[in-house]
Design an enzyme around this catalytic site. Structure first.
Site, PDB file in Angstrom:
ATOM      1  N   SER A   1       0.798  -1.176   0.107  1.00  0.00           N
ATOM      2  CA  SER A   1       0.105  -0.002   0.127  1.00  0.00           C
ATOM      3  C   SER A   1       0.850   1.267  -0.036  1.00  0.00           C
ATOM      4  O   SER A   1       1.518   1.552  -0.904  1.00  0.00           O
ATOM      5  CB  SER A   1      -1.034   0.006   1.205  1.00  0.00           C
ATOM      6  OG  SER A   1      -2.099   0.761   1.099  1.00  0.00           O
TER       7      SER A   1
ATOM      8  N   ASP B   1      -9.383  -4.320  -5.637  1.00  0.00           N
ATOM      9  CA  ASP B   1      -9.263  -3.578  -4.718  1.00  0.00           C
ATOM     10  C   ASP B   1      -9.942  -2.080  -4.640  1.00  0.00           C
ATOM     11  O   ASP B   1      -9.734  -1.394  -5.690  1.00  0.00           O
ATOM     12  CB  ASP B   1      -7.595  -3.238  -4.628  1.00  0.00           C
ATOM     13  CG  ASP B   1      -6.896  -2.228  -3.462  1.00  0.00           C
ATOM     14  OD1 ASP B   1      -7.651  -1.731  -2.844  1.00  0.00           O
ATOM     15  OD2 ASP B   1      -5.683  -2.693  -3.512  1.00  0.00           O
TER      16      ASP B   1
ATOM     17  N   HIS C   1      -7.770  -4.880  -1.216  1.00  0.00           N
ATOM     18  CA  HIS C   1      -6.346  -4.705  -0.924  1.00  0.00           C
ATOM     19  C   HIS C   1      -5.649  -5.451   0.026  1.00  0.00           C
ATOM     20  O   HIS C   1      -4.441  -5.438   0.134  1.00  0.00           O
ATOM     21  CB  HIS C   1      -6.795  -3.190  -0.184  1.00  0.00           C
ATOM     22  CG  HIS C   1      -5.645  -2.224   0.025  1.00  0.00           C
ATOM     23  ND1 HIS C   1      -5.084  -1.742  -1.118  1.00  0.00           N
ATOM     24  CD2 HIS C   1      -5.094  -1.818   1.113  1.00  0.00           C
ATOM     25  CE1 HIS C   1      -3.845  -1.087  -0.622  1.00  0.00           C
ATOM     26  NE2 HIS C   1      -3.972  -0.940   0.528  1.00  0.00           N
TER      27      HIS C   1
END
Length: 719
Positions: A589, A664, A696
């Site tokens: 991320s 995601d 995600h």
């Protein structure tokens, strides 16, 4: 180049047998549940302060039970309710205020990160009757204070269910997908302000305050869902990207007696991140923010006429964090937590909004607030007073005097207090100790009993080859940064080892912490056993070292964080046992953005990087998070573009693995697709993987094992 030694402040050790006698951790161990940790699930104190409830599960046969325990003896008093022919298997529970009713959640279906649909039942403790709230799946049911009614949201409208009569009343009617949402938050509020239920009963059940979101003009985002059918389909939802239109949010008041709703005028409020009733049933507190999120107002709303006054305001040159710790005392004076003096601390305000005094002070941070005991006039909190990587529990008077440390073990201590603040259950872990649960006296912290530990896991780990986390600080760009290092168990200072760095680096985050392992730690241990040195450095912008350290990255996300990781890698490469020609970095991320930038902008330092679900342009991310730290792209275009790696793909020299989930909803796969296209057009060689329909977290079934197998192979091949 002159070698420079690092000063290690302290090192944790493990009980060891010879390395040759021990097993090596495998990916199958990590993702197959070998190192499963025991917790105390869904613990709640009873109102009497003498007992607590815990939700327990059995795997075979599948069942759930809500059990009541005595604090003093830790013995089970009774099973309050358990799944049976009459009571479906339930996975969470909520008591009514008077504890006469229990709301049980079944058939839970996730929507986004926090939001859920489910079928709910009300269990009457006295007559053991079970009542289904709705035949349909609903969201965020909430019992009225007297336990007679349940308010909930279905298909973007709010309803009230009367338990005794079985009647249901619809109190909003304009809710519809993609336009109007009543009583629950939109995607961006849920993700960034971290709440879903956007309504609440007042203390006597006569009013319901609720938020209404008009997202008609918010741009659609769509993603393909491939599934198992012949044709994929598009999943659409409203997602405001940086600089785009947000939902218009308004506050409304519903009067139960008259069955009527009214609008509350909050003036120029742009965001409404929190609502909370005061003790006076006619007074509601509302926190609002401007779009830049650098001006917070705490309002008081009089529910009898919807008049609004501003209790207090807080401004910051960068941004103001929303507090979750607002607590109203009996006279509606209130406790507030803020970093207005440079560090996160506790303040006491009068019910007129005037500051009475700052309760905690010092160059350390309050990291959790547990509550206020009216009898002793003590506040209970968690802080970093014993070092920014540790956590301890303290008590202090509202006058800021008679502070007492209630936990003594060095590591991470958390607390769950009884309702009357007689006891607390301490959750402790450290880099060498899995979670331990113990009972303590709240007055002085004295330990009364052991409740639960992870001795089975601890014993099991003694059979594996593990290496200690060595905690230290490293001086980088004028700052002493927290760091840990994991070396091979058979480490030889005369050898040269490849270095793999791990980080996240997002604003206010922390990876270097004296707490028990997560799955990444086990993977790092596995790599250490294969001859790699792992290092993690928390650079500028991370948390728990004061406002200025955290907010220095304002308007320039990833710039200073990248500089710190590159400089740390260079300094670590000066150590005699680090091979400076084999340095890698990875992250997920925000950390994926970081690892990508480090490989490109530090192409003379890093030879390899792995980026999982990375942001590659802040223009693609949502309004609330991104604009908090960057303002809008229209105001700060250079801040957005100068650190966007697909704007300089020609800088790639090392080996690069890029991974994303196509489903995601948070960091969209668009980020990786744009990075891929830029690298292709720059004719750069790299590896990539897309996991179909994964969000995600990129998990489900065999997915995590496959992902980490790919990552492990990439590390071994290229580092």
């Amino acid at each position: 180049m002159q070698k420079q030694a690092l000063l290690f402040l302290f090192t944790f050790g493990f009980l060891t047998l010879s390395v040759a006698q021990k097993k090596k951790i495998t990916l199958e161990d990590i993702w197959g549940g070998t190192f499963r940790t025991e917790y105390m699930d869904a613990l709640r104190s009873m109102k009497n302060g003498k007992q607590y409830t815990v939700l327990n599960f059995n795997r075979s046969p599948r069942s759930s039970s809500l059990d009541k325990y005595n604090y003093e003896t830790l013995e089970k008093v009774e099973t309050v309710v358990s799944s049976s022919d009459d009571v479906p298997f339930f996975t969470s529970y909520t008591f009514s205020k008077d504890e006469s009713k229990i709301l049980l959640a079944t058939e839970i279906e996730p929507i986004f990160r926090h939001s859920r649909l489910g079928v709910y039942y009300v269990y009457d403790v006295s007559n053991k009757k079970v009542t289904k709230v709705s035949d349909d799946k609903i969201q965020e049911p909430l019992l009225s204070p007297d336990g007679s009614q349940v308010a909930y949201v279905k298909e973007n409208n709010i309803y009230i269910f009367n338990i005794d009569s079985g009647d249901t009343q619809q109190i909003t009617s304009d809710g519809s997908k993609g336009t109007i949402i009543n009583g629950v938050t939109d995607w961006v509020y849920e993700e960034e302000f971290a709440f879903v239920r956007a309504f609440d009963w007042n203390s006597n059940g006569t009013k319901i305050a609720f938020l209404r979101f008009d997202e008609t003009n918010v741009p659609h985002f769509s993603m393909d869902v491939y599934g198992q059918n012949l044709y994929p389909f598009q999943y659409e939802f409203k997602y405001p990207k940086a600089g785009e239109v947000n939902a218009e949010v308004s506050l409304h008041m519903y009067d139960v007696a008259s069955s009527s709703s009214s609008n509350v005028n909050l003036g120029d409020a742009y965001y409404i991140p929190r609502i909370k009733w005061m003790n006076n049933p006619n007074h509601l507190s509302v926190q609002t923010l401007n779009r830049h999120q650098n001006h917070l107002k705490l309002h008081s709303v009089n529910a009898t006429d919807n008049s609004v006054t501003v209790l207090m305001e807080e401004k910051d040159a960068a941004y103001v964090d929303v507090t979750d710790y607002l607590t109203f005392l009996a006279d509606d004076s209130f406790i507030w937590v803020s970093e207005m003096d440079g560090f996160n601390h506790i303040y006491l305000y009068g019910n007129d909004g005037k500051l009475k005094n700052q309760i905690t002070k010092g160059e350390w941070e309050v990291t959790d607030y547990y509550g206020y005991d009216a009898k002793s006039k003590k506040i209970f909190y968690q802080s970093t007073e014993n070092g920014s990587i540790n956590r301890d529990v303290y008590s202090i008077g509202t006058n800021g005097k008679k502070k007492k440390r209630l936990t003594l073990k060095e590591g991470t201590n958390g607390a769950d207090f009884s309702a009357d603040y007689t006891y607390f259950i301490n959750t402790f872990s450290s880099a060498t100790m899995p979670y331990v649960f113990t009972l303590h006296k709240a007055a002085d912290g004295r330990k009364l009993k052991n409740i639960k530990d992870n001795s089975v896991l601890d014993g099991q780990l003694e059979t594996y080859e593990l290496s200690p986390k060595e905690f230290s600080t490293i001086s980088i760009n004028g700052n002493d940064l927290n760091m840990y290092m994991v070396k091979p168990a058979d480490f030889d200072e005369n050898k040269k080892y490849p270095l793999l760095m791990f980080q996240y680096s997002g604003p206010g985050s922390q990876q270097v912490a004296n707490r028990w392992f997560g799955s990444n730690d086990y993977w790092h241990q596995m790599l250490a056993s294969e001859g790699y040195i792992i290092a993690c450095v928390d650079g500028r912008g991370t948390g728990y070292k004061g406002r200025d350290f955290k907010k220095v990255t304002y308007l320039n996300l990833v710039k200073y964080e990248t500089e710190d990781q590159i400089a740390a890698a260079k300094k670590l490469s000066e150590l005699p046992y680090i091979d400076e020609n084999r340095t890698g970095i990875w992250g997920w991320s925000y950390g994926g953005h970081m690892s990508t930038n480090c490989l490109l902008k530090g192409n003379d330092t890093f030879e390899m990087a792995i980026a999982v679900a990375p942001v590659t342009s802040w223009r693609f991310y949502d309004t609330i998070y991104t604009e908090r730290f960057m303002r809008t792209p229209q105001e700060n275009p250079d801040g957005y573009d100068d650190e966007s790696p697909f704007n300089y793909p020609e800088m790639l020299k090392g080996k690069y693995l890029l991974v994303h989930g196509s489903g995601d909803d948070n960091v969209h796969v668009q980020n990786s697709m744009r990075m891929i296209e830029a690298l292709v057009q720059a004719n750069k060689s790299f590896e990539w993987a897309i996991y179909p329909d994964r969000n995600h977290g990129i998990y489900g079934g065999n997915t995590r094992l496959h992902l980490f197998t790919k990552m492990t192979d990439f590390v071994k091949k290229n580092l």
